[in-house]
Design an enzyme around this catalytic site. Sequence first.
Site, PDB file in Angstrom:
ATOM      1  N   ARG A   1       0.831  -1.205   0.000  1.00  0.00           N
ATOM      2  CA  ARG A   1       0.000   0.000   0.000  1.00  0.00           C
ATOM      3  C   ARG A   1       0.868   1.260   0.000  1.00  0.00           C
ATOM      4  NH1 ARG A   1      -1.813   2.407   4.467  1.00  0.00           N
ATOM      5  NH2 ARG A   1      -2.072   0.494   5.662  1.00  0.00           N
TER       6      ARG A   1
ATOM      7  N   TYR B   1     -16.520  14.212 -16.093  1.00  0.00           N
ATOM      8  CA  TYR B   1     -17.004  12.820 -15.996  1.00  0.00           C
ATOM      9  C   TYR B   1     -18.002  12.696 -14.821  1.00  0.00           C
ATOM     10  CZ  TYR B   1     -17.044   7.890 -14.844  1.00  0.00           C
ATOM     11  OH  TYR B   1     -17.461   6.627 -14.526  1.00  0.00           O
TER      12      TYR B   1
ATOM     13  N   ASP C   1      -7.674  16.879 -15.635  1.00  0.00           N
ATOM     14  CA  ASP C   1      -7.914  15.479 -15.990  1.00  0.00           C
ATOM     15  C   ASP C   1      -7.570  15.357 -17.473  1.00  0.00           C
ATOM     16  OD1 ASP C   1      -8.977  13.055 -16.881  1.00  0.00           O
ATOM     17  OD2 ASP C   1     -10.567  13.045 -15.375  1.00  0.00           O
TER      18      ASP C   1
ATOM     19  N   LYS D   1      -8.161   4.060 -19.689  1.00  0.00           N
ATOM     20  CA  LYS D   1      -8.479   4.501 -21.063  1.00  0.00           C
ATOM     21  C   LYS D   1      -7.242   4.394 -21.957  1.00  0.00           C
ATOM     22  CE  LYS D   1     -12.173   5.672 -18.751  1.00  0.00           C
ATOM     23  NZ  LYS D   1     -13.055   4.597 -18.321  1.00  0.00           N
TER      24      LYS D   1
HETATM   25  N1  LCS Z   1     -11.882  10.796 -15.694  1.00  0.00           N
HETATM   26  C1  LCS Z   1     -12.442  10.630 -16.905  1.00  0.00           C
HETATM   27  C2  LCS Z   1     -12.300  11.704 -17.937  1.00  0.00           C
HETATM   28  C3  LCS Z   1     -13.159   9.467 -17.190  1.00  0.00           C
HETATM   29  O1  LCS Z   1     -13.703   9.332 -18.408  1.00  0.00           O
HETATM   30  C4  LCS Z   1     -13.298   8.475 -16.186  1.00  0.00           C
HETATM   31  C5  LCS Z   1     -14.083   7.235 -16.430  1.00  0.00           C
HETATM   32  C6  LCS Z   1     -12.703   8.687 -14.946  1.00  0.00           C
HETATM   33  C7  LCS Z   1     -11.995   9.858 -14.730  1.00  0.00           C
HETATM   34  C8  LCS Z   1     -12.774   7.675 -13.850  1.00  0.00           C
HETATM   35  O2  LCS Z   1     -11.909   6.626 -14.145  1.00  0.00           O
HETATM   36  P1  LCS Z   1     -12.130   5.091 -13.702  1.00  0.00           P
HETATM   37  O3  LCS Z   1     -12.299   5.082 -12.224  1.00  0.00           O
HETATM   38  O4  LCS Z   1     -13.341   4.596 -14.387  1.00  0.00           O
HETATM   39  O5  LCS Z   1     -10.848   4.438 -14.134  1.00  0.00           O
HETATM   40  N2  LCS Z   1     -14.891   7.272 -17.561  1.00  0.00           N
HETATM   41  C9  LCS Z   1     -15.737   6.342 -17.934  1.00  0.00           C
HETATM   42  C10 LCS Z   1     -16.594   6.454 -19.046  1.00  0.00           C
HETATM   43  O6  LCS Z   1     -16.687   7.426 -19.776  1.00  0.00           O
HETATM   44  N3  LCS Z   1     -17.257   5.328 -19.192  1.00  0.00           N
HETATM   45  O7  LCS Z   1     -16.997   4.437 -18.175  1.00  0.00           O
HETATM   46  C11 LCS Z   1     -15.993   5.026 -17.294  1.00  0.00           C
END
Ligand code: LCS
Length: 389
Positions: free
Chosen positions: A57, A110, A182, A207
């Site tokens: 951790r 998001y 972001d 992503k």
């Molecule tokens: N920031 C952005 C711009 C995102 O698109 C997402 C997730 C996150 C943060 C959060 O990341 P995660 O915890 O999912 O790794 N976006 C998603 C979307 O557009 N569809 O499913 C998840």
Amino acid sequence: MNQDKHFDTLQVHAGHQHDHLKAVNPPIYQTSTFAFEDADDGAACFAGENAGYIYTRLGNPTVRHLENAVAALEGGFGGIACGSGMGAVTSVYMAFLSAGSHIVSTDAVYGASRSVLEKHFSRFGVQSTFVDSSNLALVEAAIRPNTKLIYIETPANPTISITDIADCAVVAAKHGIKLVVDNTFCSPYLQQPLALGADIVLHSVTKFINGHADVVGGVIVTKTAEDHKLLYNVMTSMGPNMDPHQAWLVIRGLKTLSLRMEKAQANSQIIAEWLEAHPAVAWVRYPGLKSHPQYEIAQRQQSGPGAMISFGLKGGLAAGKKLMDSVKLAVLAVSLGGVETLIQHPASMTHAKVSSEAKLAAGITDDLVRYSVGIENVDDLIADLERGL
Ligand code: LCS
């Protein structure tokens, strides 16, 4: 690794440290804990006088490799890897916001990055204001004496609206506020916010950075050692850390980031132009189209338009639903940034938890279809869309 190397060299080599067996790829240090030489060594590790690993951790060599690699690609001081993108987002909120403080954020951020503030951080007295951050005057007008963070997502999910990072950095510095970006939609290959004046950059590495839709993760990169120390303390105390196996998968994906991005982006430009000319299509939002309202900003701060397209059909939501049910190659699924093309409907899926009024105010209309372009053959993707339209 020498930091004066080019991006495509760094993405393959940055962060790697040969172990005693000289493994070309990083071993997965699948261990929760690390032995000390003796009691003095253990005490020195905890006192920070000895750089040895203690407990996963708090740090792990495979995870550290990824943290150092993303930090090198973003040009930052250091990285902090989290178990998800939301682990990264909430760690940043936790580090810089306290009871009574305020954050100004992009309205089309998001869905979970918004709802966690409105539904959870609000319970601890944190105030949040969401504005169209592509309009600098609105960002500045939203600043209060207790504002601690300006948080922008650019391009934003799912409106693809673009915020001028350098302009926001000037406003943030003027008011003594941290600027967080972001950078998930661009990845460091297309946009490097720290060089444009941001203090913190973060990614859902789920992503483009991983790029294979087979792992969830997040990474934060700070400009300064001081912010890194604060974020590291928050993250390791709260525990949204990344697992070594997760990190290993992301390292493998990262090595081909520029190649995947180039191909997906080339496909995207062709598809966006084709959609814009199609009689069934009402509107298209893509940073590579001159019709994008912030086309000039994209040209200035991004080295390419990326691989995310939003569009609406003349037949509205009903036609969009029909399209999503008709395509056979594009997969109907949330998430984005993988080698496979995905299609989804934000209003009922990724942004379902955001109130209808807030969605409308942010431009997330019911007809908006989001298309994450993969690396398939572009003619096959167009034939697939044509069938649905
Ligand atoms: N920031 C952005 C711009 C995102 O698109 C997402 C997730 C996150 C943060 C959060 O990341 P995660 O915890 O999912 O790794 N976006 C998603 C979307 O557009 N569809 O499913 C998840």
